[in-house]
Write a protein that holds these residues in place. Structure first.
Motif, PDB file in Angstrom:
ATOM      1  N   ASP A  13     -21.888-139.073 -27.628  1.00  0.00           N
ATOM      2  CA  ASP A  13     -20.910-138.958 -28.716  1.00  0.00           C
ATOM      3  C   ASP A  13     -21.554-138.441 -29.995  1.00  0.00           C
ATOM      4  O   ASP A  13     -22.623-138.904 -30.395  1.00  0.00           O
ATOM      5  CB  ASP A  13     -20.269-140.318 -29.001  1.00  0.00           C
ATOM      6  N   GLY A  14     -20.933-137.467 -30.617  1.00  0.00           N
ATOM      7  CA  GLY A  14     -21.388-136.949 -31.900  1.00  0.00           C
ATOM      8  C   GLY A  14     -22.594-136.035 -31.838  1.00  0.00           C
ATOM      9  O   GLY A  14     -23.124-135.652 -32.870  1.00  0.00           O
ATOM     10  N   ILE A  15     -23.060-135.675 -30.648  1.00  0.00           N
ATOM     11  CA  ILE A  15     -24.227-134.807 -30.509  1.00  0.00           C
ATOM     12  C   ILE A  15     -23.761-133.388 -30.225  1.00  0.00           C
ATOM     13  O   ILE A  15     -22.908-133.159 -29.368  1.00  0.00           O
ATOM     14  CB  ILE A  15     -25.156-135.299 -29.383  1.00  0.00           C
ATOM     15  N   CYS A  16     -24.314-132.431 -30.948  1.00  0.00           N
ATOM     16  CA  CYS A  16     -23.977-131.024 -30.752  1.00  0.00           C
ATOM     17  C   CYS A  16     -24.937-130.427 -29.717  1.00  0.00           C
ATOM     18  O   CYS A  16     -26.050-130.016 -30.046  1.00  0.00           O
ATOM     19  CB  CYS A  16     -24.089-130.271 -32.078  1.00  0.00           C
ATOM     20  N   PHE A  17     -24.519-130.428 -28.449  1.00  0.00           N
ATOM     21  CA  PHE A  17     -25.354-129.876 -27.390  1.00  0.00           C
ATOM     22  C   PHE A  17     -25.253-128.364 -27.403  1.00  0.00           C
ATOM     23  O   PHE A  17     -24.173-127.797 -27.455  1.00  0.00           O
ATOM     24  CB  PHE A  17     -24.939-130.433 -26.025  1.00  0.00           C
ATOM     25  N   ARG A  18     -26.406-127.690 -27.335  1.00  0.00           N
ATOM     26  CA  ARG A  18     -26.473-126.228 -27.364  1.00  0.00           C
ATOM     27  C   ARG A  18     -26.678-125.632 -25.980  1.00  0.00           C
ATOM     28  O   ARG A  18     -26.282-124.505 -25.719  1.00  0.00           O
ATOM     29  CB  ARG A  18     -27.646-125.771 -28.236  1.00  0.00           C
ATOM     30  N   THR A  19     -27.379-126.349 -25.128  1.00  0.00           N
ATOM     31  CA  THR A  19     -27.747-125.786 -23.835  1.00  0.00           C
ATOM     32  C   THR A  19     -27.854-126.884 -22.793  1.00  0.00           C
ATOM     33  O   THR A  19     -28.095-128.039 -23.130  1.00  0.00           O
ATOM     34  CB  THR A  19     -29.085-125.020 -23.922  1.00  0.00           C
ATOM     35  N   MET A  20     -27.647-126.527 -21.563  1.00  0.00           N
ATOM     36  CA  MET A  20     -27.889-127.449 -20.453  1.00  0.00           C
ATOM     37  C   MET A  20     -28.463-126.666 -19.295  1.00  0.00           C
ATOM     38  O   MET A  20     -28.156-125.480 -19.115  1.00  0.00           O
ATOM     39  CB  MET A  20     -26.627-128.192 -20.048  1.00  0.00           C
ATOM     40  N   GLN A  21     -29.333-127.314 -18.543  1.00  0.00           N
ATOM     41  CA  GLN A  21     -30.032-126.647 -17.453  1.00  0.00           C
ATOM     42  C   GLN A  21     -30.188-127.613 -16.300  1.00  0.00           C
ATOM     43  O   GLN A  21     -30.668-128.727 -16.481  1.00  0.00           O
ATOM     44  CB  GLN A  21     -31.412-126.198 -17.939  1.00  0.00           C
ATOM     45  N   LYS A  22     -29.789-127.196 -15.123  1.00  0.00           N
ATOM     46  CA  LYS A  22     -29.992-128.007 -13.922  1.00  0.00           C
ATOM     47  C   LYS A  22     -31.399-127.720 -13.405  1.00  0.00           C
ATOM     48  O   LYS A  22     -31.788-126.573 -13.230  1.00  0.00           O
ATOM     49  CB  LYS A  22     -28.951-127.672 -12.865  1.00  0.00           C
ATOM     50  N   LEU A  23     -32.157-128.765 -13.161  1.00  0.00           N
ATOM     51  CA  LEU A  23     -33.511-128.640 -12.655  1.00  0.00           C
ATOM     52  C   LEU A  23     -33.661-129.612 -11.482  1.00  0.00           C
ATOM     53  O   LEU A  23     -33.802-130.810 -11.689  1.00  0.00           O
ATOM     54  CB  LEU A  23     -34.522-128.967 -13.754  1.00  0.00           C
ATOM     55  N   GLY A  24     -33.532-129.100 -10.279  1.00  0.00           N
ATOM     56  CA  GLY A  24     -33.504-129.975  -9.107  1.00  0.00           C
ATOM     57  C   GLY A  24     -32.261-130.843  -9.162  1.00  0.00           C
ATOM     58  O   GLY A  24     -31.144-130.345  -9.278  1.00  0.00           O
ATOM     59  N   TYR A  32     -28.586-129.435 -31.144  1.00  0.00           N
ATOM     60  CA  TYR A  32     -28.852-128.883 -32.455  1.00  0.00           C
ATOM     61  C   TYR A  32     -29.030-130.044 -33.429  1.00  0.00           C
ATOM     62  O   TYR A  32     -28.064-130.591 -33.942  1.00  0.00           O
ATOM     63  CB  TYR A  32     -27.714-127.972 -32.906  1.00  0.00           C
ATOM     64  N   GLY A  33     -30.273-130.499 -33.563  1.00  0.00           N
ATOM     65  CA  GLY A  33     -30.594-131.536 -34.529  1.00  0.00           C
ATOM     66  C   GLY A  33     -30.928-132.894 -33.948  1.00  0.00           C
ATOM     67  O   GLY A  33     -31.442-133.754 -34.647  1.00  0.00           O
ATOM     68  N   ASP A  34     -30.655-133.106 -32.657  1.00  0.00           N
ATOM     69  CA  ASP A  34     -30.909-134.424 -32.055  1.00  0.00           C
ATOM     70  C   ASP A  34     -31.920-134.386 -30.916  1.00  0.00           C
ATOM     71  O   ASP A  34     -32.133-135.389 -30.244  1.00  0.00           O
ATOM     72  CB  ASP A  34     -29.599-135.042 -31.560  1.00  0.00           C
ATOM     73  N   GLY A  35     -32.530-133.255 -30.656  1.00  0.00           N
ATOM     74  CA  GLY A  35     -33.594-133.172 -29.667  1.00  0.00           C
ATOM     75  C   GLY A  35     -33.130-132.883 -28.256  1.00  0.00           C
ATOM     76  O   GLY A  35     -32.070-132.324 -28.021  1.00  0.00           O
ATOM     77  N   MET A  36     -33.982-133.305 -27.294  1.00  0.00           N
ATOM     78  CA  MET A  36     -33.763-133.065 -25.872  1.00  0.00           C
ATOM     79  C   MET A  36     -33.294-134.333 -25.186  1.00  0.00           C
ATOM     80  O   MET A  36     -33.717-135.430 -25.539  1.00  0.00           O
ATOM     81  CB  MET A  36     -35.087-132.675 -25.204  1.00  0.00           C
ATOM     82  N   PHE A  37     -32.458-134.148 -24.161  1.00  0.00           N
ATOM     83  CA  PHE A  37     -31.929-135.278 -23.395  1.00  0.00           C
ATOM     84  C   PHE A  37     -31.984-134.950 -21.916  1.00  0.00           C
ATOM     85  O   PHE A  37     -31.958-133.793 -21.523  1.00  0.00           O
ATOM     86  CB  PHE A  37     -30.463-135.542 -23.761  1.00  0.00           C
ATOM     87  N   MET A  55     -39.122-130.763 -32.461  1.00  0.00           N
ATOM     88  CA  MET A  55     -38.330-130.562 -31.239  1.00  0.00           C
ATOM     89  C   MET A  55     -36.874-130.987 -31.437  1.00  0.00           C
ATOM     90  O   MET A  55     -36.158-131.215 -30.474  1.00  0.00           O
ATOM     91  CB  MET A  55     -38.952-131.353 -30.080  1.00  0.00           C
ATOM     92  N   ARG A  56     -36.416-131.067 -32.675  1.00  0.00           N
ATOM     93  CA  ARG A  56     -35.038-131.507 -32.932  1.00  0.00           C
ATOM     94  C   ARG A  56     -33.999-130.483 -32.512  1.00  0.00           C
ATOM     95  O   ARG A  56     -32.881-130.828 -32.163  1.00  0.00           O
ATOM     96  CB  ARG A  56     -34.866-131.839 -34.412  1.00  0.00           C
ATOM     97  N   HIS A  57     -34.325-129.193 -32.600  1.00  0.00           N
ATOM     98  CA  HIS A  57     -33.369-128.127 -32.261  1.00  0.00           C
ATOM     99  C   HIS A  57     -33.862-127.418 -31.006  1.00  0.00           C
ATOM    100  O   HIS A  57     -34.788-126.619 -31.058  1.00  0.00           O
ATOM    101  CB  HIS A  57     -33.244-127.135 -33.410  1.00  0.00           C
ATOM    102  N   VAL A  58     -33.254-127.723 -29.857  1.00  0.00           N
ATOM    103  CA  VAL A  58     -33.665-127.150 -28.574  1.00  0.00           C
ATOM    104  C   VAL A  58     -32.592-126.164 -28.126  1.00  0.00           C
ATOM    105  O   VAL A  58     -31.432-126.526 -27.980  1.00  0.00           O
ATOM    106  CB  VAL A  58     -33.880-128.256 -27.514  1.00  0.00           C
ATOM    107  N   HIS A  59     -33.005-124.911 -27.919  1.00  0.00           N
ATOM    108  CA  HIS A  59     -32.049-123.836 -27.652  1.00  0.00           C
ATOM    109  C   HIS A  59     -31.955-123.430 -26.187  1.00  0.00           C
ATOM    110  O   HIS A  59     -30.925-122.928 -25.758  1.00  0.00           O
ATOM    111  CB  HIS A  59     -32.425-122.605 -28.475  1.00  0.00           C
ATOM    112  N   ALA A  60     -33.035-123.585 -25.409  1.00  0.00           N
ATOM    113  CA  ALA A  60     -33.022-123.145 -24.010  1.00  0.00           C
ATOM    114  C   ALA A  60     -34.165-123.802 -23.252  1.00  0.00           C
ATOM    115  O   ALA A  60     -35.149-124.235 -23.857  1.00  0.00           O
ATOM    116  CB  ALA A  60     -33.164-121.631 -23.936  1.00  0.00           C
ATOM    117  N   PHE A  61     -34.027-123.858 -21.926  1.00  0.00           N
ATOM    118  CA  PHE A  61     -35.058-124.386 -21.033  1.00  0.00           C
ATOM    119  C   PHE A  61     -35.417-123.311 -20.022  1.00  0.00           C
ATOM    120  O   PHE A  61     -34.581-122.493 -19.655  1.00  0.00           O
ATOM    121  CB  PHE A  61     -34.550-125.601 -20.249  1.00  0.00           C
ATOM    122  N   MET A  62     -36.669-123.355 -19.542  1.00  0.00           N
ATOM    123  CA  MET A  62     -37.084-122.454 -18.479  1.00  0.00           C
ATOM    124  C   MET A  62     -38.226-123.113 -17.709  1.00  0.00           C
ATOM    125  O   MET A  62     -39.202-123.567 -18.304  1.00  0.00           O
ATOM    126  CB  MET A  62     -37.552-121.119 -19.043  1.00  0.00           C
TER     127      MET A  62
END
Length: 75
Positions: A13-24, A32-37, A55-62
């Motif tokens: 709740d209240g978190i602005c998610f920018r990206t999501m990535q399935k890994l296994g 944007y502002g709350d880090g990685m989850f 690491m508060r603003h995470v834009h992409a994973f690889m």
């Protein structure tokens, strides 16, 4: 996720998610502002940030070919 159904996940709740990535079997989320989850057992778990806030603003994973996970940030 993956079933086509929409549901609320506790802890997001209240978190602005920018990206999501399935890994296994895992889902990673960058915000944007709350880090990685990671989505684990139906809840968002925040990754620790030992960098002092860089690491508060995470834009992409690889994932690379050597089993490492990379992510882009503002720093």
């Amino acid at each position: 996720i993956g079933s086509g159904a929409v549901r609320t996940v506790p802890g997001g709740d209240g978190i602005c998610f920018r990206t999501m990535q399935k890994l296994g079997d895992l889902w990673l989320f960058g915000s944007y502002g709350d880090g990685m989850f990671i989505l684990m057992n139906g809840r968002f778990i925040r990754f620790p940030d030992p960098s002092g806030g860089r690491m508060r603003h995470v834009h992409a994973f690889m994932a690379d070919g050597q089993g490492r996970l990379w992510w882009s940030t503002n720093h």
